[in-house]
Design a protein around this motif. Structure first.
Motif, PDB file in Angstrom:
ATOM      1  N   LEU A 278       0.859  -1.192   0.000  1.00  0.00           N
ATOM      2  CA  LEU A 278       0.000   0.000   0.000  1.00  0.00           C
ATOM      3  C   LEU A 278       0.895   1.242   0.000  1.00  0.00           C
ATOM      4  O   LEU A 278       1.496   1.591   1.015  1.00  0.00           O
TER       5      LEU A 278
ATOM      6  N   ALA B 228     -10.105  -1.096  -3.566  1.00  0.00           N
ATOM      7  CA  ALA B 228      -8.868  -1.401  -4.293  1.00  0.00           C
ATOM      8  C   ALA B 228      -8.130  -2.569  -3.639  1.00  0.00           C
ATOM      9  O   ALA B 228      -7.613  -3.467  -4.322  1.00  0.00           O
ATOM     10  N   VAL B 229      -8.089  -2.578  -2.302  1.00  0.00           N
ATOM     11  CA  VAL B 229      -7.433  -3.677  -1.577  1.00  0.00           C
ATOM     12  C   VAL B 229      -8.217  -4.972  -1.764  1.00  0.00           C
ATOM     13  O   VAL B 229      -7.647  -6.046  -2.021  1.00  0.00           O
TER      14      VAL B 229
ATOM     15  N   SER C 239      -7.914  -6.638  -5.251  1.00  0.00           N
ATOM     16  CA  SER C 239      -6.563  -7.016  -5.688  1.00  0.00           C
ATOM     17  C   SER C 239      -5.907  -8.023  -4.739  1.00  0.00           C
ATOM     18  O   SER C 239      -4.764  -8.419  -4.956  1.00  0.00           O
TER      19      SER C 239
ATOM     20  N   PRO D  58      -0.458  -7.859  -3.964  1.00  0.00           N
ATOM     21  CA  PRO D  58      -1.469  -6.816  -4.175  1.00  0.00           C
ATOM     22  C   PRO D  58      -0.834  -5.432  -4.000  1.00  0.00           C
ATOM     23  O   PRO D  58      -0.146  -5.187  -3.000  1.00  0.00           O
ATOM     24  N   THR D  59      -1.051  -4.564  -4.989  1.00  0.00           N
ATOM     25  CA  THR D  59      -0.437  -3.226  -4.941  1.00  0.00           C
ATOM     26  C   THR D  59      -1.513  -2.155  -5.126  1.00  0.00           C
ATOM     27  O   THR D  59      -2.291  -2.201  -6.090  1.00  0.00           O
ATOM     28  N   VAL D  60      -1.531  -1.213  -4.200  1.00  0.00           N
ATOM     29  CA  VAL D  60      -2.454  -0.071  -4.275  1.00  0.00           C
ATOM     30  C   VAL D  60      -1.626   1.198  -4.104  1.00  0.00           C
ATOM     31  O   VAL D  60      -0.864   1.317  -3.131  1.00  0.00           O
TER      32      VAL D  60
ATOM     33  N   ASP E 144      -4.980   0.235  -8.497  1.00  0.00           N
ATOM     34  CA  ASP E 144      -4.714  -1.118  -7.982  1.00  0.00           C
ATOM     35  C   ASP E 144      -4.374  -2.040  -9.144  1.00  0.00           C
ATOM     36  O   ASP E 144      -4.559  -1.687 -10.312  1.00  0.00           O
ATOM     37  N   ASN E 145      -3.872  -3.231  -8.817  1.00  0.00           N
ATOM     38  CA  ASN E 145      -3.552  -4.238  -9.838  1.00  0.00           C
ATOM     39  C   ASN E 145      -4.497  -5.429  -9.732  1.00  0.00           C
ATOM     40  O   ASN E 145      -4.107  -6.575  -9.937  1.00  0.00           O
ATOM     41  N   GLY E 146      -5.767  -5.110  -9.413  1.00  0.00           N
ATOM     42  CA  GLY E 146      -6.756  -6.155  -9.181  1.00  0.00           C
ATOM     43  C   GLY E 146      -7.390  -6.698 -10.442  1.00  0.00           C
ATOM     44  O   GLY E 146      -6.799  -6.658 -11.532  1.00  0.00           O
TER      45      GLY E 146
ATOM     46  N   GLY F  53      -6.396  -4.334 -13.611  1.00  0.00           N
ATOM     47  CA  GLY F  53      -6.465  -3.364 -12.529  1.00  0.00           C
ATOM     48  C   GLY F  53      -7.323  -2.155 -12.873  1.00  0.00           C
ATOM     49  O   GLY F  53      -7.852  -2.029 -13.984  1.00  0.00           O
TER      50      GLY F  53
END
Length: 737
Positions: free
Chosen positions: A613, A639-640, A643, A649-651, A668-670, A724
């Motif tokens: 995060l 976002a969390v 992802s 997981p990156t926000v 995010d990369n979700g 994302g």
């Protein structure tokens, strides 16, 4: 030193020349009859010294006027002509001087009365009053204006016997053109020749509107100077004997004219033109004969006015249909710019234009040949310079729009009309160049000479040989009717805009009431649902405790879980409805502290230990801190959540502030959002992805959007399925509650 001849000539004080033409004499008296001014030739004619006339009453001249010595006839005439402090003399008054018939002409001038004394004897062999009836009949024998003007010069020449009679029409820029003429056989035609505006400067044109006839009997005689005990010059605006400007005398002599006579053509208070008469030997016309010529001029003025009105009405009727088309388009279309597509071609045809533009709310809607967008905006910006005008009219754009490099061939003519004061929205018409050849009577540029003291002065042209000028970069001028109709189109447009604004206001009022009612209903229903849901959950738990059958226990568990989920949904709906009712308590919010609190909260309950995060720049915002916390918590939490199944997981949270707004981007990369879901992501109960994989009620983002709207802010999403998402939150610097 650069001199503008027109400006220079317009400064000459021709109404106070300080002298009179010598075929007559002048006296100026005050209301008590005391002589304040006199022409120097009066002493020689009367045999009374100037010092004995000035400062004494005019009564001492009674014998000179052929009256009894103790007569007070001048003041009696003035008293007889005065009604309610308005003096309207019935000129002329016949007098005899040395057994010769003269005319006394009385005119008021400020606080004085001017007495012009002229001979009755004339160079005309026949009284024009005997000819005027037949002349008027001949003049008006046709309805065509050009034919009427041609008839007029012929009849005027018959009446006054001058060598050349012309009708001289003024154009909008002040220059004149000979549009009709009649002349002696040995002379050359001047028909179609143009004369610069400086030939008859502005102050001379004003005098022509006051004195409808003007006689210069003999250009070769020097004027008789005015004498007075005061240094204040006498205003001779209303005097028929007013001396002539030395420059105009030289001008006439250069044309070899010995005498000139003019009759003004005044239409609707404007000087339309002159009946200009030239004679090549001195010629005097007495007062009554000049009044007869003035009558002909007044009849012609009325005729020109009627013909002009007929032409104007015909043009107005032709263009009236365009107004009706515009009105119909605006009534049947929700979009104002639709009128360009609906009526553009008819506007081009009706106004003889090549291009039409509607500059509206920063956008350009056009038809036909129009300039580039930046040039159109520069024309719209001109209204900031001419704030007191609602329209700009030009038939030579390269002179009038010097800061806009318009193509002078394609856009020589511009007519622009502002929609509303204080904004740039406007209508614009364009016309192409109309190349023309103008035939001038000599070089229109007067020569600048230097006098013996080294001072510059203007000398009139010496040559009147035809001088041809090829004119380019100039379009056909816009008529007054075209401007009038264009302004009416603007008014129709403004009326339609006002009507739509009112419709939107009423609709907004209804929507506001409906939303308030819906919020109240939602809150009430949600609140009332909590009681039965609590009871359902309690009964399900009671069944579980009392029952020993596994099947019954499982069914009761499903009932209990459904009640729990439904209770959560009701709670979120309650929170959603409260947002619309809550007062926005605006204040400066330290976003670094707010986001740090959210970050700590999310890291404590993280599902994936690899959660990355990142919090970058966090410029402060102005808004309600509680509501802003709810916005950022919802978006970052989503976002969390979406992802967390990624290996890492990156926000990323990053803000940027400019002069107009502050923008936060939460990336995010979700799982991403499909194109179909992006259109409904902010709707109530809308969810992303497989609802069985991700918990939620579908109310969070709807609540976020509602809070953003309350702040006058905007939220959008950029996303691609499987790649994302980035939520973009835009906050204006001035918050709208």
């Amino acid at each position: 030193m650069e001199i503008n001849p027109q400006d220079w000539c317009s400064k000459e004080p021709i109404h106070i020349p300080g002298g009179v033409q010598t075929h007559g004499m002048l006296i100026a008296i005050d209301k008590a009859g005391v002589v304040q001014y006199m022409s120097e030739n009066l002493s020689a004619a009367s045999g009374i010294a100037a010092q004995d006339i000035l400062g004494n009453t005019v009564c001492q001249l009674s014998a000179f006027f052929g009256k009894k010595e103790d007569s007070n006839f001048v003041l009696d005439l003035i008293d007889l002509a005065t009604q309610d402090d308005i003096v309207k003399p019935v000129n002329p008054y016949p007098i005899r001087i040395n057994n010769t018939a003269y005319n006394l002409i009385i005119t008021p001038s400020e606080s004085l009365f001017i007495l012009d004394i002229e001979p009755e004897d004339s160079n005309l062999f026949e009284d024009p009053q005997n000819l005027v009836g037949a002349s008027l009949s001949q003049m008006l024998a046709d309805r065509d204006l050009d034919t009427i003007l041609g008839n007029t010069v012929v009849q005027i020449r018959k009446v006054i016997g001058y060598d050349r009679v012309m009708i001289y029409k003024f154009h909008r820029d002040g220059h004149g053109e000979v549009v009709a003429e009649d002349y002696a056989m040995e002379l050359e035609s001047w028909l179609g020749l143009h004369y610069p505006a400086s030939d008859i400067p502005a102050q001379a044109r004003e005098l022509y509107k006051v004195n409808l006839v003007r006689l210069i009997a003999d250009v070769s005689t020097a004027p008789a100077q005015l004498l007075s005990n005061t240094e204040r010059p006498l205003d001779l605006t209303h005097s028929s004997l007013r001396a002539v400007s030395p420059m105009h005398i030289r001008y006439l002599k250069n044309m070899q004219v010995a005498s000139s006579f003019s009759v003004s053509i005044v239409v609707d208070g404007l000087l339309w033109g002159l009946i200009a008469c030239h004679n090549y030997s001195p010629r005097f016309i007495n007062y009554r004969q000049r009044e007869t010529a003035k009558l002909i001029g007044q009849v012609l003025s009325s005729c020109v006015g009627m013909r002009d009105q007929e032409a104007i009405q015909k043009e107005r009727i032709k263009l009236q249909g365009i107004i009706m088309e515009v009105t119909r388009s605006l009534q049947h279309n929700d979009r104002i710019p639709a009128l360009v597509d609906d009526c553009g071609q008819k506007i081009l045809q009706g106004f003889r234009a090549s291009g039409f533009v509607l500059f509206f709310e920063g956008a350009i809607y056009s038809v036909g040949d129009v300039p580039a967008a930046d040039q159109i905006e520069q024309i719209a910006n001109q209204f900031a310079v001419v704030d007191d005008h609602s329209y700009i009219r030009s038939n030579k754009s390269m002179d009038d729009f010097t800061n806009t490099e318009l193509n002078s061939e394609r856009f020589a003519g511009v007519l622009s009309c502002r929609l509303t004061h204080g904004i740039k929205d406007c209508l614009i018409l364009f016309r192409p160049e109309q190349a023309s050849t103008v035939k001038w009577a000599g070089d229109p540029n007067k020569l600048v000479s230097i006098d013996e003291d080294g001072q510059p002065f203007i000398s009139p042209r010496n040559s009147f040989d035809q001088w041809v000028q090829e004119c380019s970069g100039q379009a056909e001028d816009w008529t007054d009717v075209e401007i009038e109709v264009f302004v009416k189109i603007r008014d129709e447009l403004n009326f339609a805009i006002g009507r739509k604004i009112e419709e939107l206001r009423l609709l907004n009022d209804k929507l506001r009431d409906a939303y308030a009612e819906l919020d109240s209903f939602t809150y009430t229903v949600s609140h009332d649902l909590k009681t039965p849901l609590t009871a359902i959950r309690a009964y399900a738990e009671l069944i579980q405790r009392k029952s020993t059958e596994p099947m019954v226990f499982d069914m009761a568990e499903k009932i209990r879980l459904s009640a729990v989920r439904l209770n959560q949904m009701v709670q979120t709906v309650l929170e959603y409805s409260k947002v619309g009712q809550k007062f926005v308590n605006k204040q400066r919010v330290d976003m670094s502290l707010l986001i740090a609190e959210i970050k700590d909260h999310l890291l404590m309950g993280k599902i994936n230990d690899n959660l990355n995060l990142q919090v970058l720049s966090t410029p402060e915002l102005e808004g309600d801190p509680i509501l802003l916390f709810q916005v950022f918590l919802n978006v970052i939490e989503n976002a969390v959540k979406y992802s967390h199944k990624q290996q890492v997981p990156t926000v990323v949270i990053e803000g940027d502030s400019t002069g107009q707004e502050t923008v936060y981007r939460i990336t995010d990369n979700g799982v991403g959002i499909s194109e179909q879901q992006r259109d409904t992501i902010f709707d109530l109960f809308s969810r992303v992805g497989d609802v069985s994989e991700f918990e939620g009620t579908g109310v969070g983002l709807a609540t976020v959007r509602k809070i953003m709207i309350r702040h006058g802010a905007e939220i959008t999403v950029e996303s691609k399925l499987g790649s994302g998402s980035t939520f973009v939150l835009r906050f204006p610097k001035e918050i709208v509650a």
